[in-house]
Design a protein around this motif. Structure first.
Motif, PDB file in Angstrom:
ATOM      1  N   PRO A   1      18.287  24.333 -15.060  1.00 40.10           N
ATOM      2  CA  PRO A   1      17.005  24.362 -14.345  1.00 40.10           C
ATOM      3  C   PRO A   1      16.355  25.745 -14.322  1.00 40.10           C
ATOM      4  O   PRO A   1      15.158  25.856 -14.037  1.00 40.10           O
ATOM      5  N   SER A   2      17.107  26.785 -14.618  1.00 38.43           N
ATOM      6  CA  SER A   2      16.523  28.126 -14.615  1.00 38.43           C
ATOM      7  C   SER A   2      15.981  28.522 -15.987  1.00 38.43           C
ATOM      8  O   SER A   2      15.375  29.582 -16.129  1.00 38.43           O
TER       9      SER A   2
ATOM     10  N   THR B   1      22.560  20.018 -11.775  1.00 40.82           N
ATOM     11  CA  THR B   1      21.478  19.037 -11.842  1.00 40.82           C
ATOM     12  C   THR B   1      21.952  17.598 -11.585  1.00 40.82           C
ATOM     13  O   THR B   1      21.400  16.927 -10.702  1.00 40.82           O
TER      14      THR B   1
ATOM     15  N   GLU C   1      13.863  19.594  -8.463  1.00 42.47           N
ATOM     16  CA  GLU C   1      12.810  19.725  -7.446  1.00 42.47           C
ATOM     17  C   GLU C   1      12.407  18.374  -6.870  1.00 42.47           C
ATOM     18  O   GLU C   1      12.108  18.257  -5.682  1.00 42.47           O
TER      19      GLU C   1
ATOM     20  N   ARG D   1      14.729  21.302 -14.203  1.00 45.51           N
ATOM     21  CA  ARG D   1      14.117  21.845 -12.982  1.00 45.51           C
ATOM     22  C   ARG D   1      13.339  20.745 -12.264  1.00 45.51           C
ATOM     23  O   ARG D   1      13.388  20.637 -11.042  1.00 45.51           O
ATOM     24  N   ARG D   2      12.645  19.944 -13.042  1.00 41.74           N
ATOM     25  CA  ARG D   2      11.866  18.868 -12.425  1.00 41.74           C
ATOM     26  C   ARG D   2      12.791  17.896 -11.668  1.00 41.74           C
ATOM     27  O   ARG D   2      12.489  17.478 -10.542  1.00 41.74           O
TER      28      ARG D   2
ATOM     29  N   ARG E   1      12.844  23.003 -18.182  1.00 42.01           N
ATOM     30  CA  ARG E   1      11.802  22.516 -17.263  1.00 42.01           C
ATOM     31  C   ARG E   1      12.097  21.096 -16.808  1.00 42.01           C
ATOM     32  O   ARG E   1      11.870  20.730 -15.656  1.00 42.01           O
TER      33      ARG E   1
ATOM     34  N   GLN F   1      19.470  31.791  -7.455  1.00 45.37           N
ATOM     35  CA  GLN F   1      18.727  30.562  -7.770  1.00 45.37           C
ATOM     36  C   GLN F   1      18.099  29.888  -6.562  1.00 45.37           C
ATOM     37  O   GLN F   1      16.997  29.357  -6.657  1.00 45.37           O
TER      38      GLN F   1
END
Lengths: 392, 365
Positions: A30-31, A244, A45, A41-42, A38, A233
């Motif tokens: 995610p970083s 994740t 989030e 990361r999505r 991305r 993070q």
């Protein structure tokens, strides 16, 4: 097997396991800045938002951790360091006497290594903290308090604490209030904003998610010194590559547990009440520990006078029934539970206790299996306590 | 299951024989960190983990039983008070008597088990007789002879027909990680092996005289009579040499006067041993048999009588280093393994006057 130890860990929900497997098949840190990163990361989030939405928090208040122990350490030690750094007069930590060891031992460590003064809030015979005790402590030492930590519900006897009242007292004095809600989320209504707490611990494997992932809900204005240093993070408070698939599965489980909580609670507390009534009928001198009203729906905790809890556990285990003595272990040796001792139980009553906890997979058949085995086990365990008395 | 190779193989054999076996590790220390660390002991967290892993491999349930209080009262405190009383205790024997085959056995029976299985090297077959192991060097019948008939009827020793080497080979073949674990030798509750220091810490220093057994002359001082054992030669630190230049040995310890008596080797010899608290397995006495007077000690032929006063053994040849508090165990030699007839706790060793006279003549005094 009759699994009556859901407070230790509960089976993963199928939708959480599916979400884990799906996310684990994908690649991406995610970083990372590229498309795979991305995407990961999505997922993280979106998970953060789902958790925030059902627990009454803002997404930015959700800090992912490795679970309850890490969240409790961060909320006690991290907040202690930050508050003492801001004002060196603050050197006291407040916690209830019946906290999980993750809080208990963190506070003990601060006392032993950071010259902190530990203030333990007593509990009554039902394991409830009296808000008046906290009010008195704030009156006397308000300027010296760094953090107050009281669990939402007790992991052994299931007593639910008056969190809103306690948090309000802390908020009025401007002192951060942390609550370990590991046992509470999914069992009773938990709303971070409405509770007035500044920090809240939640973990995945107690509510149908995976083990090894949890969160600390931490108010934006609550400072915490990081305990793990690295990439920063999580809001620069927690470092480590985000897990994740774990986070995704955790969010699915939290959402499901919170959304189904009302029906879950009604169903499981009915099962539990049946269990309690049958145990009391079969073993009339059994002592039902904890608060009969302010209680987790799945918790039934008894002392069986004249028995050793670990003898009962062995006898029930041999008949395929999993339960817990609910006490801390060192080398597998049961120590008298600090919770029962704090409730005023003597060492014999503490050692004679057994915890049955129900969860989302529990059935009446499991309780039938318990009741088929328990009376005989109690009778046998009573005979076995004679070994304690030295022979002439 | 101590975490060692013997109990692991014993458990595996008992299970293979068709028994419903549950593994139990005894927590014997009030604070597990204070007992010996590493692979030598039987009471550390690491040993507990080794036992658990062995139980996993064998496929049996496993629990830790907290026997720390009983162990302290029955074994550790007894060890200290026996030394304080001038006797030489055997804590392994006491542990078998009071912990493994009393506290554990009683609890196990009450919980519905039928027997306690241990990895001791001794034979206990269908005839119910306790016999020495086939591995004489590892034989532990001496520290099991204290078990009553009632206890033996609830005991199983599956290793008695195997040598230690065979047990280790079998452990390796069964995939038990403890196959190569070193044997434990010393007293498990004395972490550093310093018995003298352990006793000094509990009994304190108590200076007294070291005297010559024949002349009564004070030869030196000691810091505590408990630090000495009958037959001990080293560490006497006597400034005055014996007139004949020969080494001197501890002959007796007298707590009442806090005196350690020393003398020449020949004065150590005894030909009569008296003992109390006999456990005797039926056969009528007097009986001619073999007796063993300490763990891994020599065996001598004797006439043994058991009556209401206890046990008396008249030795056919003198024995040395006979210490009160140790066990005398009587065996009947047998090709299928020497049979334990009984045992008792030694109260005294003595010499008949004619023997003293004969030896004095022989010594040319």
């Amino acid at each position: 097997m009759a699994y009556l130890d859901h407070a230790a860990t509960t089976p993963m929900l199928p939708e959480s396991l599916d979400a884990y497997v799906a996310a684990a098949r994908e690649i991406g840190n995610p970083s990372s800045l590229h498309a795979a990163g991305r995407h990961a990361r999505r997922l993280v989030e979106e998970s953060r938002e789902r958790i925030a939405a059902v627990l009454g928090a803002r997404p930015s208040e959700v800090i992912f951790t490795s679970g309850g122990t890490e969240s409790d350490n961060l909320a006690t030690k991290g907040v202690f360091f930050a508050r003492r750094d801001a004002d060196s007069r603050r050197d006291r930590v407040v916690a209830s006497a019946v906290e999980h060891h993750a809080v208990l031992d963190s506070v003990d460590w601060l006392a032993a290594h950071e010259s902190a003064v530990a203030d333990w809030l007593p509990v009554d015979a039902a394991c409830r903290v009296d808000p008046a005790a906290l009010a008195a402590l704030i009156d006397e030492h308000g300027d010296e308090l760094t953090v107050i930590s009281v669990q939402w519900a007790n992991n052994e006897v299931g007593t639910v604490q008056p969190i809103a009242e306690l948090a309000a007292l802390a908020a009025r004095a401007g002192i951060p209030f942390h609550t370990d809600a590991v046992q509470a989320v999914g069992q009773v209504p938990v709303d971070f904003a409405a509770s007035g707490a500044s920090a809240l611990t939640v973990t995945g494997h107690k509510l149908g998610g995976p083990v090894g992932v949890g969160a600390l809900l931490l108010g934006r204005d609550v400072g915490a010194t990081p305990l793990l240093h690295g990439g920063g993070q999580e809001r620069d408070v927690r470092s480590g590559t985000l897990d994740t698939p774990g986070v995704v599965a955790f969010a699915v489980a939290v959402e499901a547990a919170v959304k189904t909580q009302p029906e879950y609670s009604a169903r499981v507390s009915d099962l539990r009440d049946g269990l309690v009534a049958r145990v009391r009928a079969a073993i009339p001198d059994a002592i039902y520990n904890g608060d009969p009203v302010h209680r987790l729906p799945g918790n039934a905790h008894f002392s069986f006078p004249g028995c050793e809890g670990d003898a009962l556990l062995l006898l029930l285990d041999a008949q395929g029934i999993a339960c817990s003595t609910g006490s801390a272990c060192s080398a597998g040796v049961a120590q008298p539970s600090h919770v029962l001792v704090a409730m005023g139980a003597d060492a014999d009553r503490a050692r004679s206790s057994l915890r049955f906890t129900l969860g989302h997979t529990s059935t009446g058949a499991e309780i039938d299996a318990l009741m088929a085995a328990l009376p005989g086990a109690v009778e046998r365990a009573r005979r076995a306590t004679a070994w304690k008395t030295p022979r002439g | 299951m101590s975490g060692g190779v013997d109990s692991a193989v014993a458990a595996a054999r008992a299970r293979e024989a068709g028994h419903d076996v549950t593994g139990v590790h005894l927590a014997l220390s009030r604070n597990p960190q204070t007992f010996r660390t590493g692979a030598r002991g039987c009471c550390t967290l690491e040993d507990s983990r080794d036992a658990r892993r062995a139980a996993d491999v064998i496929g049996i349930p496993f629990y830790v039983w907290d026997m720390a209080e009983q162990f302290h009262e029955s074994v550790v405190d007894d060890f200290v008070s026996e030394y304080a009383a001038g006797r030489t205790p055997n804590p392994c024997l006491r542990c078998n008597e009071k912990i493994k085959f009393e506290a554990v056995l009683d609890r196990a029976i009450a919980l519905g088990f039928d027997a306690v299985v241990t990895g001791h090297h001794a034979r206990l077959g269908a005839d119910g007789l306790l016999r020495r192991s086939v591995d004489i060097a590892k034989d532990q019948s001496y520290v099991l002879a204290v078990l009553t008939r009632e206890k033996l009827d609830r005991a199983m020793f599956p290793l008695g027909d195997s040598t230690k080497t065979q047990v280790r080979e079998e452990a390796a073949a069964r995939g038990l990680a403890v196959a190569d674990k070193p044997d434990s030798h010393d007293i498990c509750f004395i972490a550093d092996g310093d018995t003298k220091g352990f006793l000094a810490g509990r009994l304190g220093e108590s200076p007294g005289d070291i005297v010559d057994g024949r002349t009564g002359t004070v030869l030196g001082q000691h810091d505590g009579a408990y630090a000495y054992t009958i037959g001990q030669r080293k560490g006497l630190d006597l400034r005055v040499p014996a007139p004949d230049g020969k080494p001197r040995y501890v002959l007796s310890i007298t707590p009442v006067t806090n005196t350690v008596t020393v003398g020449p080797r020949e004065d150590l010899a005894v030909d009569t041993v008296t003992a109390d608290r006999p456990i005797w397995h039926g056969s009528s006495t007097p009986v001619e048999c073999e007796v063993q007077l300490r763990a891994h000690g020599e065996v001598v032929t004797a006439d043994v009588t058991v009556d209401s006063d206890g046990l008396t053994a008249r030795l056919h040849s003198p024995a040395r280093g006979v210490a009160a508090g140790q066990a005398i165990v009587a065996y009947r030699p047998d090709p299928a393994g020497d049979i334990v007839l009984g045992s008792a706790t030694i109260t005294a060793g003595s010499r008949a006057a004619e023997t003293v006279a004969a030896e004095t003549v022989a010594a040319g005094v």
